[in-house]
Design a protein around this motif. Structure first.
Motif, PDB file in Angstrom:
ATOM      1  N   ALA A   1     -79.712  34.787  -4.289  1.00  0.00           N
ATOM      2  CA  ALA A   1     -79.908  35.553  -5.526  1.00  0.00           C
ATOM      3  C   ALA A   1     -80.558  36.904  -5.235  1.00  0.00           C
ATOM      4  N   ALA A   2     -81.529  36.928  -4.335  1.00  0.00           N
ATOM      5  CA  ALA A   2     -82.223  38.177  -4.005  1.00  0.00           C
ATOM      6  C   ALA A   2     -81.285  39.154  -3.295  1.00  0.00           C
ATOM      7  N   ILE A   3     -80.490  38.646  -2.376  1.00  0.00           N
ATOM      8  CA  ILE A   3     -79.530  39.501  -1.671  1.00  0.00           C
ATOM      9  C   ILE A   3     -78.485  40.022  -2.650  1.00  0.00           C
ATOM     10  N   TYR A   4     -77.986  39.154  -3.529  1.00  0.00           N
ATOM     11  CA  TYR A   4     -77.011  39.561  -4.549  1.00  0.00           C
ATOM     12  C   TYR A   4     -77.589  40.698  -5.403  1.00  0.00           C
ATOM     13  N   ASP A   5     -78.806  40.528  -5.885  1.00  0.00           N
ATOM     14  CA  ASP A   5     -79.446  41.562  -6.716  1.00  0.00           C
ATOM     15  C   ASP A   5     -79.588  42.875  -5.959  1.00  0.00           C
TER      16      ASP A   5
ATOM     17  N   TYR B   1     -65.517  39.747  10.799  1.00  0.00           N
ATOM     18  CA  TYR B   1     -64.397  38.820  10.659  1.00  0.00           C
ATOM     19  C   TYR B   1     -64.778  37.615   9.802  1.00  0.00           C
ATOM     20  N   THR B   2     -65.977  37.096  10.008  1.00  0.00           N
ATOM     21  CA  THR B   2     -66.441  35.930   9.257  1.00  0.00           C
ATOM     22  C   THR B   2     -66.545  36.257   7.777  1.00  0.00           C
ATOM     23  N   LEU B   3     -67.101  37.426   7.479  1.00  0.00           N
ATOM     24  CA  LEU B   3     -67.214  37.851   6.083  1.00  0.00           C
ATOM     25  C   LEU B   3     -65.832  38.080   5.481  1.00  0.00           C
ATOM     26  N   ALA B   4     -64.944  38.692   6.234  1.00  0.00           N
ATOM     27  CA  ALA B   4     -63.585  38.950   5.742  1.00  0.00           C
ATOM     28  C   ALA B   4     -62.874  37.640   5.418  1.00  0.00           C
ATOM     29  N   LYS B   5     -63.033  36.681   6.278  1.00  0.00           N
ATOM     30  CA  LYS B   5     -62.398  35.380   6.061  1.00  0.00           C
ATOM     31  C   LYS B   5     -62.957  34.726   4.799  1.00  0.00           C
ATOM     32  N   ARG B   6     -64.271  34.799   4.624  1.00  0.00           N
ATOM     33  CA  ARG B   6     -64.922  34.188   3.448  1.00  0.00           C
ATOM     34  C   ARG B   6     -64.462  34.859   2.154  1.00  0.00           C
ATOM     35  N   LEU B   7     -64.337  36.190   2.182  1.00  0.00           N
ATOM     36  CA  LEU B   7     -63.949  36.939   0.981  1.00  0.00           C
ATOM     37  C   LEU B   7     -62.437  37.005   0.792  1.00  0.00           C
ATOM     38  N   GLN B   8     -61.695  36.565   1.793  1.00  0.00           N
ATOM     39  CA  GLN B   8     -60.233  36.650   1.801  1.00  0.00           C
ATOM     40  C   GLN B   8     -59.773  38.111   1.732  1.00  0.00           C
ATOM     41  N   TYR B   9     -60.413  38.931   2.556  1.00  0.00           N
ATOM     42  CA  TYR B   9     -60.063  40.340   2.710  1.00  0.00           C
ATOM     43  C   TYR B   9     -59.659  40.574   4.158  1.00  0.00           C
ATOM     44  N   ASP B  10     -58.936  41.641   4.382  1.00  0.00           N
ATOM     45  CA  ASP B  10     -58.646  42.064   5.737  1.00  0.00           C
ATOM     46  C   ASP B  10     -59.941  42.599   6.352  1.00  0.00           C
ATOM     47  N   VAL B  11     -60.142  42.343   7.621  1.00  0.00           N
ATOM     48  CA  VAL B  11     -61.375  42.767   8.288  1.00  0.00           C
ATOM     49  C   VAL B  11     -61.547  44.285   8.252  1.00  0.00           C
ATOM     50  N   SER B  12     -60.452  45.036   8.131  1.00  0.00           N
ATOM     51  CA  SER B  12     -60.555  46.501   8.081  1.00  0.00           C
ATOM     52  C   SER B  12     -61.317  46.964   6.839  1.00  0.00           C
ATOM     53  N   TYR B  13     -61.198  46.219   5.722  1.00  0.00           N
ATOM     54  CA  TYR B  13     -61.965  46.564   4.524  1.00  0.00           C
ATOM     55  C   TYR B  13     -63.457  46.399   4.777  1.00  0.00           C
TER      56      TYR B  13
ATOM     57  N   ARG C   1     -67.205  54.376   4.611  1.00  0.00           N
ATOM     58  CA  ARG C   1     -65.988  55.111   4.257  1.00  0.00           C
ATOM     59  C   ARG C   1     -65.373  54.630   2.953  1.00  0.00           C
ATOM     60  N   MET C   2     -65.807  53.459   2.495  1.00  0.00           N
ATOM     61  CA  MET C   2     -65.215  52.874   1.308  1.00  0.00           C
ATOM     62  C   MET C   2     -66.215  51.931   0.656  1.00  0.00           C
ATOM     63  N   LEU C   3     -66.053  51.719  -0.649  1.00  0.00           N
ATOM     64  CA  LEU C   3     -66.848  50.729  -1.375  1.00  0.00           C
ATOM     65  C   LEU C   3     -65.902  49.667  -1.920  1.00  0.00           C
ATOM     66  N   PRO C   4     -66.422  48.473  -2.157  1.00  0.00           N
ATOM     67  CA  PRO C   4     -65.589  47.476  -2.831  1.00  0.00           C
ATOM     68  C   PRO C   4     -65.146  48.009  -4.199  1.00  0.00           C
ATOM     69  N   ALA C   5     -64.012  47.539  -4.672  1.00  0.00           N
ATOM     70  CA  ALA C   5     -63.504  47.969  -5.974  1.00  0.00           C
ATOM     71  C   ALA C   5     -64.435  47.494  -7.086  1.00  0.00           C
TER      72      ALA C   5
ATOM     73  N   LYS D   1     -68.602  41.813  -8.767  1.00  0.00           N
ATOM     74  CA  LYS D   1     -69.399  40.588  -8.866  1.00  0.00           C
ATOM     75  C   LYS D   1     -68.947  39.548  -7.840  1.00  0.00           C
ATOM     76  N   ARG D   2     -67.651  39.323  -7.742  1.00  0.00           N
ATOM     77  CA  ARG D   2     -67.112  38.329  -6.809  1.00  0.00           C
ATOM     78  C   ARG D   2     -67.439  38.689  -5.367  1.00  0.00           C
ATOM     79  N   VAL D   3     -67.298  39.974  -5.038  1.00  0.00           N
ATOM     80  CA  VAL D   3     -67.566  40.416  -3.668  1.00  0.00           C
ATOM     81  C   VAL D   3     -69.046  40.288  -3.333  1.00  0.00           C
ATOM     82  N   MET D   4     -69.922  40.712  -4.233  1.00  0.00           N
ATOM     83  CA  MET D   4     -71.361  40.634  -3.949  1.00  0.00           C
ATOM     84  C   MET D   4     -71.829  39.188  -3.845  1.00  0.00           C
ATOM     85  N   GLU D   5     -71.273  38.317  -4.701  1.00  0.00           N
ATOM     86  CA  GLU D   5     -71.603  36.887  -4.595  1.00  0.00           C
ATOM     87  C   GLU D   5     -71.112  36.334  -3.260  1.00  0.00           C
TER      88      GLU D   5
END
Length: 128
Positions: free
Chosen positions: A88-92, A23-35, A43-47, A52-56
């Motif tokens: 930066a390391a996590i992003y990479d 939920y915290t990640l969904a709120k930060r990314l402005q995505y529904d928690v189901s994603y 079951r799914m990957l980010p588009a 770049k925006r999602v990984m950041e």
């Protein structure tokens, strides 16, 4: 993608160690928690267009929202000493796993196309 993949395993690990909820990640990314749940389950990957925006966002959320113990564990795990280097390391790492899966999916799609009856007549195929 029915089984866990490398990206989903990494994402789940990061969230568990940092003690960050979907939920915290969904709120930060402005995505529904189901994603987020679908990414974690594999079951799914980010588009691709939002990669770049999602990984950041994931890397920032994991570092910023982590418990002190979780952040310290991740700092040791990634061999860095400051949070900005950890982001930066996590992003990479996320990008590397995501790109690996994209290449794997592209090869699978290519091989599926090659199974077409017309393409079976190809006698030789040079793949570099």
């Amino acid at each position: 993608m029915e089984d866990k993949n490398r990206f989903s395993i990494l994402l789940e690990h990061l969230l568990e160690v940092a003690e960050v909820k979907n939920y915290t990640l969904a709120k930060r990314l402005q995505y529904d928690v189901s994603y987020i749940s679908k990414w974690v389950s594999g079951r799914m990957l980010p588009a691709k267009k939002t990669e770049k925006r999602v990984m950041e966002g994931i890397s920032a959320c994991v570092v910023d929202e982590a418990t002190d113990d979780g952040r310290n564990l991740l700092l040791r795990e990634y061999g860095v000493s400051i949070p900005s280097d950890l982001k930066a390391a996590i992003y990479d790492n996320l990008i590397a796993e995501y790109d690996y899966l994209q290449e794997e999916l592209n090869m699978l799609q290519y091989l599926t196309k090659m199974a077409h009856p017309v393409l079976r007549r190809v006698s030789q195929l040079d793949i570099v």
